[in-house]
Design a protein around this motif. Sequence first.
Motif, PDB file in Angstrom:
ATOM      1  N   HIS A 153     -13.255   1.418  -4.753  1.00 42.88           N
ATOM      2  CA  HIS A 153     -13.987   1.279  -6.122  1.00 42.88           C
ATOM      3  C   HIS A 153     -14.550   1.776  -7.508  1.00 42.88           C
ATOM      4  O   HIS A 153     -14.195   1.485  -8.938  1.00 42.88           O
ATOM      5  CB  HIS A 153     -14.087  -0.692  -6.488  1.00 42.88           C
ATOM      6  CG  HIS A 153     -14.946  -1.177  -6.942  1.00 42.88           C
ATOM      7  ND1 HIS A 153     -14.291  -2.278  -7.509  1.00 42.88           N
ATOM      8  CD2 HIS A 153     -16.049  -1.542  -6.892  1.00 42.88           C
ATOM      9  CE1 HIS A 153     -14.880  -2.735  -8.060  1.00 42.88           C
ATOM     10  NE2 HIS A 153     -15.759  -2.640  -8.436  1.00 42.88           N
ATOM     11  N   VAL A 156     -11.575   3.763  -9.273  1.00 42.23           N
ATOM     12  CA  VAL A 156     -11.000   3.717 -10.491  1.00 42.23           C
ATOM     13  C   VAL A 156     -12.115   2.861 -11.698  1.00 42.23           C
ATOM     14  O   VAL A 156     -11.604   2.995 -12.701  1.00 42.23           O
ATOM     15  CB  VAL A 156     -10.606   1.832  -9.678  1.00 42.23           C
ATOM     16  CG1 VAL A 156      -9.862   0.979 -10.910  1.00 42.23           C
ATOM     17  CG2 VAL A 156      -9.484   2.818  -9.023  1.00 42.23           C
ATOM     18  N   HIS A 181     -11.013   9.832  -3.425  1.00 44.35           N
ATOM     19  CA  HIS A 181     -10.556   9.462  -4.068  1.00 44.35           C
ATOM     20  C   HIS A 181     -10.631  10.143  -5.822  1.00 44.35           C
ATOM     21  O   HIS A 181     -10.401   9.576  -6.724  1.00 44.35           O
ATOM     22  CB  HIS A 181     -10.894   8.074  -4.338  1.00 44.35           C
ATOM     23  CG  HIS A 181     -11.622   7.103  -3.550  1.00 44.35           C
ATOM     24  ND1 HIS A 181     -10.154   6.643  -3.195  1.00 44.35           N
ATOM     25  CD2 HIS A 181     -12.130   6.683  -2.523  1.00 44.35           C
ATOM     26  CE1 HIS A 181     -10.224   6.143  -1.836  1.00 44.35           C
ATOM     27  NE2 HIS A 181     -11.675   6.814  -1.603  1.00 44.35           N
TER      28      HIS A 181
END
Length: 221
Positions: A153, A156, A181
Amino acid sequence: MASSPRAFILRHTRLGPVPGLEGIRLHLADEVLPLWHAVQVETGDPDAVLPYWAFAWAGGLAIGRYLREHPEAAAGRRVFDVGSGSGLCAIAALQAGAAEATAADIDPFASAAIELNARANGHRMTVVRRDVLDVEPPDVDVILAGDCWYDAHLAVRILPWLRSAQDRGIDVLIGDPGRRHLPTDELVKLASYEVRTTTELEDLELKQGWVYALRPADQIA
Ligand SMILES: C[S@@+](CC[C@H](N)C(=O)[O-])C[C@H]1O[C@@H](n2cnc3c(N)ncnc32)[C@H](O)[C@@H]1O
């Protein structure tokens, strides 16, 4: 909360050196699980987040090393450390000669830790305790993002925010040991360092920490 975050940090950490960054001292914990449990008890929140602020993360250590080698990246400039945790990157920037530093973190314990750590190193900085990713990037010269790609999260949200900072002419430095990520296709490697962390957090005590810039948007495949 039973005591102030400041008192809690002083009770649960030790002020000590940061491996590879001689001259910087932080209030650090030796073990993560007992401290995490203590945070949960202190806040009455069984879902309290990990005490990130009590450790120097591999990404932040890499940025610290980079600023030692390249003080011109921060010297005389206004620096913003997003996801600051202990305040490590902001402190490293001030030691490299930054004109001013701001450290931002959403965790109230992190704000208190940053203030304690700044003072322990003889520095002053502004501490921002809100989610800065919801607003436009600040009016600064450099943004440092140490170890912010551990969570999908956050990953992003932070990338477009850093891109919009770069579009305004702000330099962006990202430090990361290769978290899952991390958008490597969108980054340019600047440097790599072997950094000493702890097996409390990582699979190995010695990790490779990279420092990246953002690849210009027109160079992304
Ligand atoms: C893995 S720690 C890295 C700390 C430090 N930069 C270092 O390298 O040692 C990531 C930090 O990001 C903070 N964080 C997460 N989401 C954030 C947000 N939206 N805005 C600011 N900080 C955030 C967390 O509270 C945590 O302290």
